[in-house]
Write an enzyme that holds these catalytic residues in place. Structure first.
Site, short mmCIF file in Angstrom:
data_model
loop_
_atom_site.label_atom_id
_atom_site.label_comp_id
_atom_site.label_asym_id
_atom_site.label_seq_id
_atom_site.Cartn_x
_atom_site.Cartn_y
_atom_site.Cartn_z
N CYS A 14 0.90 -1.35 -0.14
CA CYS A 14 -0.01 -0.10 -0.09
C CYS A 14 0.85 1.20 -0.01
O CYS A 14 1.75 1.48 1.05
CB CYS A 14 -0.75 -0.06 1.31
SG CYS A 14 -1.99 1.45 1.47
N HIS A 106 -3.27 -3.11 -11.06
CA HIS A 106 -4.24 -1.82 -11.34
C HIS A 106 -4.73 -1.99 -12.94
O HIS A 106 -4.14 -2.31 -13.93
CB HIS A 106 -3.53 -0.60 -11.06
CG HIS A 106 -3.05 -0.46 -9.67
ND1 HIS A 106 -3.90 0.51 -9.04
CD2 HIS A 106 -2.16 -0.66 -9.01
CE1 HIS A 106 -3.27 0.53 -7.77
NE2 HIS A 106 -2.13 -0.42 -7.78
N GLU A 161 -10.68 0.48 -4.67
CA GLU A 161 -9.57 -0.41 -4.11
C GLU A 161 -10.03 -1.91 -4.09
O GLU A 161 -11.06 -2.07 -3.67
CB GLU A 161 -8.86 0.11 -3.18
CG GLU A 161 -8.26 1.28 -3.57
CD GLU A 161 -7.13 1.75 -2.44
OE1 GLU A 161 -6.23 0.85 -2.06
OE2 GLU A 161 -7.36 2.87 -1.69
N CYS A 170 -5.30 6.46 -3.07
CA CYS A 170 -4.34 5.40 -3.46
C CYS A 170 -3.25 5.58 -4.14
O CYS A 170 -3.08 6.09 -5.17
CB CYS A 170 -5.18 4.56 -4.39
SG CYS A 170 -4.52 2.76 -4.91
N GLY A 173 -1.95 3.29 -6.98
CA GLY A 173 -2.89 3.89 -8.03
C GLY A 173 -2.81 5.07 -8.66
O GLY A 173 -2.63 5.11 -10.03
#
Length: 227
Positions: A14, A106, A161, A170, A173
């Site tokens: 993350c 992603h 997510e 994110c 992201g």
């Protein structure tokens, strides 16, 4: 560092979590006003965050993974040995998508095939997000970024997510979004990405293929959890 989503699943890593983790360590070690970097072991490999003198956290997020089988996605590679502006049908609507892994999968989209430029604030994210996440094209499910281009160096993004739903930000992201925007010829390698929780500065360096994310992290509260 290990991360758990709100549904109990464990993602590989993350990006925002790494920034918060670095800030937490800096607070514990009283590193205010000092430049300090850490090596953090994650499920996606080693990540290196650095507390800058201005208080922002800069993170070496590693190199993007573009090969379809390694993202992973069942969509076929079509450019640069990657899935770039490929067609994905969701509920009968064809979206153009680019697939990137930043240690986690992603799917980035700038809009539907032949449609107008995406206006991300108008999206019903709770309705469309799960249909991307659980699409058959993504064997490990996927995070999805819906992106609006303000300029070649300024993007706006909303994320759905995997395992958490709609979130305020994110980090991985945002990194995947800039990589996808560059691959599609929409943006430069250094961009500001606006998210509901605030902006992140992303740079995908051509010389070493590394992606760098810079953004804030702030202490909200301290507490304890009885075990």
């Amino acid at each position: 560092m290990r991360i758990f989503n709100s549904d109990g699943s464990e993602p590989e890593m993350c990006g925002n979590g790494v920034r918060c983790f670095a800030r937490f360590i800096a607070e514990l070690e009283n590193l205010h006003g000092k430049r300090q970097s850490f090596t953090v072991h994650t499920g996606a490999g080693l990540i290196v965050p650095e507390i800058q003198e201005d208080g922002l956290v800069k993170v070496d997020m590693g190199q993007p993974v573009l090969k379809a089988a390694n993202v992973p996605t069942k969509l076929a590679s079509n450019k640069y040995d990657a899935v770039v502006k490929s067609e994905l049908v969701v509920d009968g609507v064809t979206w153009n998508v680019t697939c990137v892994s930043m240690g986690n999968p992603h799917c980035v989209t700038f809009g539907t095939k032949g449609g107008e430029d995406l206006q991300v604030d108008a999206l019903n994210l709770a309705q469309i997000g799960p249909k991307f996440e659980h699409h058959d094209a993504f064997p490990a499910r996927t995070n999805t970024e819906f992106v609006q281009v303000y300029s070649p160096s300024h993007l706006k993004m909303r994320a759905w997510e995997r395992g958490s739903g709609a979130t305020l930000a994110c980090g991985t992201g945002a990194c995947a979004t800039v990589v996808a925007a560059v691959l599609e010829g929409r943006a430069t390698r250094k961009c500001t990405v606006d998210l509901p929780g605030g902006p992140l500065d992303i740079e995908w360096r051509e010389e070493d293929n590394q992606v760098y994310m810079t953004g804030p992290a702030e202490v909200v509260f301290y507490g304890s959890v009885p075990l």
